[in-house]
Write an enzyme that holds these catalytic residues in place. Structure first.
Site: not given
Length: 347
Positions: A180, A289, A319
């Site tokens: 991320s 995601d 995610h």
């Protein structure tokens, strides 16, 4: 709770709620994680348990905490497999959290990186960097670059107190990695190291950067992608479009848009990929995601620029599945991801 200096007129305009406390109006928040008040106070909610380095989810991996920079508060948690006294690849890892939350002490990261160190047979340095909005970008990026410089110095002439891990590292096989926001950080550090005019021998040797591992990189942009607009997120999703926008609003410099190069590596004004010396990249993408299409665009741009990039799309998960285990397929897909990372760093 922290206090920051605020200098953006948006703080008088962008209200998302009213909190009847001494800190007054809430100007931005990611529900359940972080809240920024009009007077500059920041509140982070302890929804993820913290663990010490003595907590051992993997019996064959030792971990310790090491201070890197007392001024910035940068430190790391180091994971070292106990078996076989052979030299191991070194992975410098940056955690996620939208640049605003997260810690190497979060139990979910501690467990994931212990497992990765054990199964991929590598030394992992998990870096705790400065967070926004108290320290907006480029603070985290600067911390990442400084960590690489610190590791290089240890490789050249480190003190005896660090010999316990230094003597196990194969510094000629170093990798940058993150998930991320941490993947953005890893990419940005690689860009800085590979920029024209930067001498690899001056800034890196004896380190040799063999690759970059980007897990669900938190890239952004003003123009919405199809997955950002249309991906249906379950209630347990770790990242919504609203949360993504809030993180970037809190993390970017005042006045910057999501097409700032620190957010969008393909935006006008960003370093041209073809001009950079970039090591091979492994990009791990989640099918569910909202960042899926943006991650795929990045991979296509890397290929077009002649860079070595391989990517994997993990089906049925979203995610941060490998950290939060928030999808029915998380365990299986995490096993696959670890196997792919192992193959990448040991090829």
């Amino acid at each position: 709770m922290g206090a920051i200096a605020l200098g953006d007129s948006r703080l008088n305009l962008h209200h998302v709620g009213k909190d009847h406390t001494k800190n007054g109006d809430v100007v931005e928040e990611v529900e359940g994680l972080i809240r920024l008040y009009k007077d500059g106070h920041v509140e982070r909610f302890p929804i993820v348990p913290h663990v010490t380095c003595t907590f051992s989810p993997e019996a064959d991996v030792a971990s310790r905490d090491v201070t890197i920079d007392g001024l910035t508060g940068t430190w790391m948690r180091l994971y070292l497999p106990k078996r076989e006294a052979k030299l191991l690849p070194l992975v410098i890892y940056f955690h996620g959290g939208g640049f605003c939350v997260g810690s190497v002490a979060w139990k979910c990261y501690h467990e994931f990186l212990s497992t990765l160190a054990s199964r991929a047979d590598c030394v992992i340095m998990s870096v705790n960097y400065r967070l926004a909005p108290e320290d907006r970008l480029p603070a985290a990026y600067e911390d990442g670059l400084n960590v690489v410089k610190w590791v290089r110095q240890q490789a050249l002439s480190g003190s005896d107190e660090h010999s316990w891990w230094r003597n196990r590292c194969n510094f000629s096989r170093a990798f940058l990695a993150g998930d991320s926001a941490g993947a953005c950080l890893a990419h940005n550090v690689a860009v800085r190291l590979g920029s024209p005019g930067v001498s690899e021998s001056t800034i890196l040797k004896p380190l040799c950067l063999k690759g970059v591992i980007l897990i669900q990189p938190f890239f952004g942009g003003e123009t919405r992608t199809s997955s950002e607009k249309n991906a249906v997120q379950p209630p347990y999703s770790a990242l919504s479009l609203t949360a993504s926008d809030a993180y970037w609003w809190l993390a970017l410099p005042f006045g910057a848009t999501r097409d700032h190069p620190w957010c969008n590596p393909l935006a006008k004004g960003a370093p041209k990929l073809e001009d950079l010396r970039l090591p091979p990249a492994l990009v791990c993408i989640s099918e569910m995601d909202i960042l899926k299409d943006r991650n795929l665009e990045f991979c296509n741009a890397m290929k077009k620029a002649g860079k070595s990039v391989q990517y994997v799309v993990y089906m049925g998960v979203g995610h941060a599945f490998q950290i939060l285990h928030n999808y029915p397929q998380s365990q299986l897909r995490t096993h696959e991801l670890v196997s792919h990372v192992k193959a990448f760093i040991n090829h």
